[in-house]
Design a protein around this motif. Structure first.
Motif, PDB file in Angstrom:
ATOM      1  N   ILE A  24      86.792 -13.435  95.564  1.00 51.97           N
ATOM      2  CA  ILE A  24      85.683 -11.966  94.638  1.00 51.97           C
ATOM      3  C   ILE A  24      85.010 -12.232  95.823  1.00 51.97           C
ATOM      4  O   ILE A  24      83.826 -12.603  96.566  1.00 51.97           O
ATOM      5  CB  ILE A  24      85.277 -12.396  93.741  1.00 51.97           C
ATOM      6  CG1 ILE A  24      84.513 -11.457  92.961  1.00 51.97           C
ATOM      7  CG2 ILE A  24      83.946 -13.298  93.541  1.00 51.97           C
ATOM      8  CD1 ILE A  24      83.885 -11.241  91.189  1.00 51.97           C
ATOM      9  N   MET A  60      87.490 -10.934  86.336  1.00 50.49           N
ATOM     10  CA  MET A  60      87.883 -11.186  88.921  1.00 50.49           C
ATOM     11  C   MET A  60      86.823 -12.642  88.150  1.00 50.49           C
ATOM     12  O   MET A  60      87.340 -13.157  89.233  1.00 50.49           O
ATOM     13  CB  MET A  60      86.647 -10.944  89.103  1.00 50.49           C
ATOM     14  CG  MET A  60      87.740  -9.221  89.685  1.00 50.49           C
ATOM     15  SD  MET A  60      87.015  -8.310  90.689  1.00 50.49           S
ATOM     16  CE  MET A  60      85.449  -8.008  89.540  1.00 50.49           C
ATOM     17  N   ASP A  66      84.657 -18.012  92.392  1.00 53.09           N
ATOM     18  CA  ASP A  66      84.123 -17.011  91.742  1.00 53.09           C
ATOM     19  C   ASP A  66      83.072 -16.910  91.025  1.00 53.09           C
ATOM     20  O   ASP A  66      82.618 -16.480  91.245  1.00 53.09           O
ATOM     21  CB  ASP A  66      85.406 -16.659  91.380  1.00 53.09           C
ATOM     22  CG  ASP A  66      87.181 -16.256  92.170  1.00 53.09           C
ATOM     23  OD1 ASP A  66      86.959 -16.944  93.117  1.00 53.09           O
ATOM     24  OD2 ASP A  66      87.977 -16.629  91.510  1.00 53.09           O
ATOM     25  N   THR A  70      80.299 -15.210  92.459  1.00 52.82           N
ATOM     26  CA  THR A  70      79.618 -13.706  91.529  1.00 52.82           C
ATOM     27  C   THR A  70      78.505 -13.783  91.574  1.00 52.82           C
ATOM     28  O   THR A  70      77.537 -12.356  91.621  1.00 52.82           O
ATOM     29  CB  THR A  70      80.671 -13.273  90.480  1.00 52.82           C
ATOM     30  OG1 THR A  70      82.338 -13.650  90.781  1.00 52.82           O
ATOM     31  CG2 THR A  70      79.928 -12.613  89.909  1.00 52.82           C
TER      32      THR A  70
END
Length: 117
Positions: A24, A60, A66, A70
């Motif tokens: 991501i 996602m 991730d 994020t």
């Protein structure tokens, strides 16, 4: 402002098409949260497109890496808006009906935050 949002969305879409197997990116997070800026800076209720973006981010960010990436992207985005209301940021996932492991905050230490798989 709308022009900037459109550019961010287009760039994120291009990046998704070019590099679909990468982790991501902040471009993806920025594009997903762009419709949330009016709510995060002005209050009220988040727009449906904002909540769609929050749901997209949840989808996602499935692995710990991730989620950590994020979290750092969300933190960086939050710090770009001095008028961001911390209480609006904290309640965004709940207002959108999404349970998130990723805090929306300017101060979270994402590297030490424990994300459950």
């Amino acid at each position: 402002m709308k022009g900037v949002i459109i550019v961010v969305v287009v760039l994120a879409m291009v990046q998704l098409m070019v590099e679909p197997s990468k982790a991501i990116s902040c471009g993806q997070v920025d594009a997903a949260l762009a419709p949330c800026v009016p709510y995060l800076t002005g209050g009220g209720n988040p727009a449906p497109k904002c909540c769609d973006g929050v749901k997209d981010i949840k989808g996602m960010a499935s692995s710990t890496a991730d989620k950590r990436a994020t979290c750092n992207c969300v933190k960086a985005a939050a710090n770009r808006y001095p008028s961001l209301k911390d209480d609006a940021a904290e309640t965004l996932p709940t207002k959108c009906g999404v349970q998130m492991d990723i805090p929306v905050s300017r101060t979270t230490n994402c590297d030490k935050y424990v994300f459950l798989p």
